[in-house]
Design a protein around this motif. Structure first.
Motif, PDB file in Angstrom:
ATOM      1  N   GLY A 130       0.803  -1.218   0.000  1.00  0.00           N
ATOM      2  CA  GLY A 130       0.000   0.000   0.000  1.00  0.00           C
ATOM      3  C   GLY A 130       0.835   1.266   0.000  1.00  0.00           C
ATOM      4  N   ASN A 131       2.127   1.164   0.283  1.00  0.00           N
ATOM      5  CA  ASN A 131       2.998   2.345   0.257  1.00  0.00           C
ATOM      6  C   ASN A 131       3.450   2.709  -1.151  1.00  0.00           C
ATOM      7  OD1 ASN A 131       3.187   3.018   3.074  1.00  0.00           O
ATOM      8  ND2 ASN A 131       4.437   1.190   3.378  1.00  0.00           N
ATOM      9  N   VAL A 132       3.167   1.849  -2.128  1.00  0.00           N
ATOM     10  CA  VAL A 132       3.506   2.147  -3.522  1.00  0.00           C
ATOM     11  C   VAL A 132       2.337   2.918  -4.128  1.00  0.00           C
ATOM     12  CG1 VAL A 132       4.078   1.191  -5.782  1.00  0.00           C
ATOM     13  CG2 VAL A 132       4.901   0.057  -3.704  1.00  0.00           C
ATOM     14  N   PRO A 133       2.528   4.185  -4.521  1.00  0.00           N
ATOM     15  CA  PRO A 133       1.426   4.975  -5.072  1.00  0.00           C
ATOM     16  C   PRO A 133       0.832   4.311  -6.308  1.00  0.00           C
ATOM     17  CG  PRO A 133       3.340   6.354  -4.616  1.00  0.00           C
ATOM     18  CD  PRO A 133       3.792   4.938  -4.474  1.00  0.00           C
ATOM     19  N   GLY A 134      -0.485   4.395  -6.440  1.00  0.00           N
ATOM     20  CA  GLY A 134      -1.158   3.753  -7.551  1.00  0.00           C
ATOM     21  C   GLY A 134      -0.992   4.461  -8.874  1.00  0.00           C
ATOM     22  N   GLU A 135      -0.568   5.707  -8.850  1.00  0.00           N
ATOM     23  CA  GLU A 135      -0.389   6.452 -10.095  1.00  0.00           C
ATOM     24  C   GLU A 135       0.631   7.564  -9.887  1.00  0.00           C
ATOM     25  OE1 GLU A 135      -4.194   9.497  -9.490  1.00  0.00           O
ATOM     26  OE2 GLU A 135      -4.315   7.872 -10.962  1.00  0.00           O
ATOM     27  N   GLY A 136       1.086   8.137 -11.005  1.00  0.00           N
ATOM     28  CA  GLY A 136       2.068   9.219 -10.956  1.00  0.00           C
ATOM     29  C   GLY A 136       3.486   8.706 -10.944  1.00  0.00           C
ATOM     30  N   CYS A 184       6.767   4.164 -13.118  1.00  0.00           N
ATOM     31  CA  CYS A 184       7.333   3.677 -11.854  1.00  0.00           C
ATOM     32  C   CYS A 184       8.742   3.192 -12.141  1.00  0.00           C
ATOM     33  CB  CYS A 184       6.464   2.549 -11.307  1.00  0.00           C
ATOM     34  SG  CYS A 184       7.087   1.780  -9.797  1.00  0.00           S
ATOM     35  N   LEU A 185       9.742   3.968 -11.742  1.00  0.00           N
ATOM     36  CA  LEU A 185      11.135   3.646 -12.039  1.00  0.00           C
ATOM     37  C   LEU A 185      11.786   2.875 -10.891  1.00  0.00           C
ATOM     38  CD1 LEU A 185      12.745   6.694 -13.846  1.00  0.00           C
ATOM     39  CD2 LEU A 185      11.406   4.817 -14.758  1.00  0.00           C
ATOM     40  N   MET A 186      12.507   1.836 -11.269  1.00  0.00           N
ATOM     41  CA  MET A 186      13.161   0.962 -10.302  1.00  0.00           C
ATOM     42  C   MET A 186      14.651   1.309 -10.248  1.00  0.00           C
ATOM     43  SD  MET A 186      10.381  -0.840  -9.821  1.00  0.00           S
ATOM     44  CE  MET A 186      10.830  -2.369  -9.011  1.00  0.00           C
ATOM     45  N   PHE A 187      15.145   1.631  -9.068  1.00  0.00           N
ATOM     46  CA  PHE A 187      16.545   2.010  -8.902  1.00  0.00           C
ATOM     47  C   PHE A 187      17.202   1.157  -7.814  1.00  0.00           C
ATOM     48  CE2 PHE A 187      15.308   5.896 -11.040  1.00  0.00           C
ATOM     49  CZ  PHE A 187      16.459   6.314 -11.681  1.00  0.00           C
ATOM     50  N   GLY A 207      10.863  16.108  -8.322  1.00  0.00           N
ATOM     51  CA  GLY A 207       9.829  16.134  -7.299  1.00  0.00           C
ATOM     52  C   GLY A 207       9.157  14.792  -7.091  1.00  0.00           C
ATOM     53  N   ALA A 208       9.666  13.738  -7.726  1.00  0.00           N
ATOM     54  CA  ALA A 208       9.066  12.409  -7.592  1.00  0.00           C
ATOM     55  C   ALA A 208       9.311  11.838  -6.195  1.00  0.00           C
ATOM     56  CB  ALA A 208       9.639  11.459  -8.641  1.00  0.00           C
ATOM     57  N   GLN A 209       8.340  11.094  -5.687  1.00  0.00           N
ATOM     58  CA  GLN A 209       8.503  10.428  -4.405  1.00  0.00           C
ATOM     59  C   GLN A 209       9.484   9.267  -4.534  1.00  0.00           C
ATOM     60  OE1 GLN A 209       4.435   9.305  -3.383  1.00  0.00           O
ATOM     61  NE2 GLN A 209       4.339  10.992  -1.909  1.00  0.00           N
ATOM     62  N   VAL A 210      10.208   9.005  -3.444  1.00  0.00           N
ATOM     63  CA  VAL A 210      11.102   7.856  -3.376  1.00  0.00           C
ATOM     64  C   VAL A 210      10.546   6.875  -2.349  1.00  0.00           C
ATOM     65  CG1 VAL A 210      13.424   7.035  -2.855  1.00  0.00           C
ATOM     66  CG2 VAL A 210      13.112   9.254  -3.963  1.00  0.00           C
TER      67      VAL A 210
END
Length: 276
Positions: A33-39, A116-119, A148-151
């Motif tokens: 649930g901590n992974v945002p569903g969009e953006g 959704c970028l994986m680093f 400004g993207a969330q990590v």
């Protein structure tokens, strides 16, 4: 120009890989649930095995997002891989090249397009003998503060039992692992996602070494804390610094040589065994 991909290729990879991963691995998943569903969002994870990208991708997909990785450009030189990677919207990374900035530009574009970028902030599989996260490189922090993207910090545990990293240290937990691929008995892939890392104190600051290092340390601290929760252990107070260890070893091999300075500004690593 927007970040491009083929919906058909993405669907095909899901149809093929999803049942395969369900059959190959058992799961202990927490915090989806901590992974945002969009953006646009950055998933920042620890790296313990060459097999954990698939397990992590499975976790993220089941959380409602399609994972986009930054993959080595050499993979795009192989015709089949190039078709799949391009079709699913993965981003090539050109290392040791004047084109290296292209990866950052493409990644920024993908984030702005809501991907959704994986680093892996460590830059490679951990060399820490006990498989804790190493010091991080600053690319994730730079990308987050610039866009400004969330990590979202993520920790995984279990992939090292399926496929130990062959270049890892030969001491501690890493040294106790038997090399090779070990699918049986089925391994449990433990993955946990935490709430987005609060980087608000760095907003508006110049993206200099001090700012990027501090933000990177916050990200790595969050990842290490989550891994400690999975392992039921307390993370080490200081993270393993692979480049510094290599510099110390080179210095020990050359009488009178001084260890090279850490140009990333990372904190000193935990000491290895005497004489290392």
């Amino acid at each position: 120009m927007s970040h491009g991909y083929s919906p058909a290729w993405r669907k095909l990879t899901i149809v093929i890989l999803r049942p395969l991963l369900f059959g190959l691995l058992k799961r202990d998943w927490r915090g989806r649930g901590n992974v945002p569903g969009e953006g646009g969002v950055i998933i920042a994870a620890n790296h313990i095995s060459e097999s954990d990208p698939l397990a992590l991708a499975h976790f993220v997909y089941e959380a409602g997002r399609y994972p986009v990785y930054l993959a080595k450009s050499t993979l795009f030189d192989v015709r089949f891989f190039r078709t799949v990677l391009r079709g699913t919207g993965q981003i090539p990374v050109y290392r040791d090249s004047a084109d290296a900035s292209m990866a950052l530009r493409d990644a920024e574009r993908a984030l702005l397009d809501g991907e959704c970028l994986m680093f892996y902030p460590e830059g490679s599989c951990t060399r820490d003998p006990e498989l804790w996260p190493m010091t991080g490189q600053t690319g994730v922090a730079r990308m987050a503060l610039k866009t400004g993207a969330q990590v979202v910090p993520v920790a995984s545990w279990g992939a090292h039992e399926l496929l130990p990293y062959k270049k890892g240290e030969q001491t501690g937990l890493a040294g106790s692992l038997k090399k090779g691929f070990h699918p049986f008995p089925r391994k449990t892939m433990r993955v946990i996602a935490g709430p987005p890392v609060d980087l608000s104190e760095y907003a508006g600051r110049p993206l200099d070494r001090e700012t990027l290092r501090a933000a990177t340390d916050d990200i790595m601290t969050a990842i290490a804390g989550l891994l400690g929760e999975l392992r039921g252990e307390e993370p080490p107070a200081e993270r393993y610094d692979h480049r510094r260890v290599l510099a110390e070893r080179r210095g020990a091999a050359v009488p009178g040589a001084r260890p090279a300075a850490d140009d990333a500004g990372a904190r000193p690593s935990r000491s290895e065994a005497a004489g290392s």
